[in-house]
Enzyme design. Structure first.
Site, mmCIF file in Angstrom:
data_model
loop_
_atom_site.group_PDB
_atom_site.id
_atom_site.type_symbol
_atom_site.label_atom_id
_atom_site.label_comp_id
_atom_site.label_asym_id
_atom_site.label_seq_id
_atom_site.Cartn_x
_atom_site.Cartn_y
_atom_site.Cartn_z
ATOM 1 N N ASP A 127 5.373 -7.541 -0.443
ATOM 2 C CA ASP A 127 4.026 -7.271 0.066
ATOM 3 C C ASP A 127 3.037 -8.260 -0.527
ATOM 4 O OD1 ASP A 127 1.636 -6.272 0.942
ATOM 5 O OD2 ASP A 127 2.041 -4.190 0.385
ATOM 6 N N SER A 130 -0.800 -7.105 -0.695
ATOM 7 C CA SER A 130 -1.132 -6.240 -1.823
ATOM 8 C C SER A 130 -1.185 -7.019 -3.129
ATOM 9 C CB SER A 130 -0.119 -5.094 -1.931
ATOM 10 O OG SER A 130 -0.257 -4.191 -0.857
#
Length: 360
Positions: A127, A130
């Site tokens: 990710d 993030s």
């Protein structure tokens, strides 16, 4: 797509993004996994890392690699020069209005966009959004603390007490939560607002007050992003936020709606009500900003308040951002390696979500 039996991987430099997507650590991992690695000359220069032994020119990287990795989408000529069935991995942002897919359309290649990886437990190690948001949230608070003409913590001195700064964080996603945690560590009083009620306990666990407006529309299918709200909710939201902004010394805004203009949360009238010298750091400035008067990549003073627009604060921690991104690329590419060959598993939830061309 047929299986690729060779294991050649190439990394291109970017003219628009200083992050390096290969590290000495991940290079060793690729080589241990059986990959032959090539990099374009200059990769790693901006973070002081040299890959001299495997450096070649851009054309050689493209023509001799089965997997081609870039931090920014490559020029169209690279798709035409690539091998048949080559795989390109980058950040294409296909959800943005200006995305067209021109350049690779019609070419015999596969395109993966890492910003399409689902925000799920399975995909946490890949990710990138993030990871960069966490760095950005941290840097936003440090930047605000540096620019604010007063201290963050309460301080007792022989001459009197200094009250702690009031920090308001708008948007309690990854960036917002990191901003809350950092501001609290620096000793500030922190309030946070988010339309997603699910983050309430996380905000409170970090020692901040959760500012809540009832009646928010929530969508679990939105992948962790906020969604468009009703006019009635926006009216109530504006009233509540205005009261918090007025007493804040620092406002950090992080709220974005994927593929759409960022919602305006801080109006000019709210800015006028703030104390002179206050600071707003808008992390959504690249998509219009949460602050009405914000200018992307600029620091401006409006009505006595310093407005800082920067959606790429992670670049202020370039080495760490590069290391995390290099790990993300490695973790994703590991999904393509099966028994010493490169193969796309169209049933895999992460690969199928990230594959934007050709769509199966």
């Amino acid at each position: 797509m047929p299986t690729i039996q060779s294991m050649n991987i190439g990394f291109l430099t970017s003219q628009t993004d200083a992050r390096c997507i290969l590290s000495p650590t991940t290079l060793k991992k690729y080589e241990k996994d059986g990959f032959s690695v090539r990099v374009e000359k200059g990769l790693g220069e901006k973070i002081g890392v040299s890959f001299a032994e495997i450096e070649v020119d851009q054309q050689t990287v493209v023509q001799q690699s089965d997997i081609i990795c870039t931090v920014s989408p490559p020029d169209a000529v690279n798709y035409k020069s690539a091998q048949k069935d080559a795989i390109f991995i980058s950040f294409y942002q296909p959800y943005m209005p200006e995305f067209s897919g021109e350049g690779y359309s019609g070419e015999d290649v596969s395109i993966f966009s890492l910003d399409m990886i689902p925000r799920s437990t399975l995909a946490q190690s890949m990710d990138a959004l993030s990871a960069m948001a966490s760095i950005g949230g941290y840097k936003a608070v440090l930047l605000a603390a540096q620019k604010l003409p007063r201290l963050f913590p309460m301080m007792m001195t022989a001459s009197g007490a200094i009250r702690p700064a009031n920090v308001l964080v708008l948007g309690a996603g990854v960036a917002g939560l990191q901003a809350i945690a950092t501001a609290r560590k620096l000793g500030a009083r922190v309030e946070a607002f988010d339309v997603r009620s699910a983050v309430r306990e996380e905000v409170k666990s970090l020692g901040a007050k959760f500012v809540e407006v009832e009646g928010a529309v929530e969508d679990k299918a939105a992948g962790g992003y906020a969604v468009e709200q009703t006019d009635d909710f926006k009216r109530k939201q504006k009233e509540v936020i205005a009261a918090s902004v007025k007493k804040a010394d620092v406002v950090i805004t992080t709220a974005q709606i994927r593929g759409r203009k960022a919602p305006i949360l801080v109006t000019e009238e709210m800015i006028k009500a703030m104390s002179p010298g206050s600071v707003i750091v808008d992390m959504a400035s690249s998509t219009g900003g949460n602050c009405e008067l914000i200018e992307d990549k600029m620091e401006v003073v409006k009505h006595g308040v310093l407005l800082i627009g920067d959606s790429e604060l992670y670049l202020r921690a370039l080495n760490d951002a590069s290391d995390l991104l290099a790990n993300i690329y490695y973790n994703f590419i590991s999904l393509l390696k099966q028994d010493g060959e490169i193969k796309i598993d169209h049933e895999h939830p992460i690969l199928s979500s990230a594959l934007i061309y050709p769509k199966k």
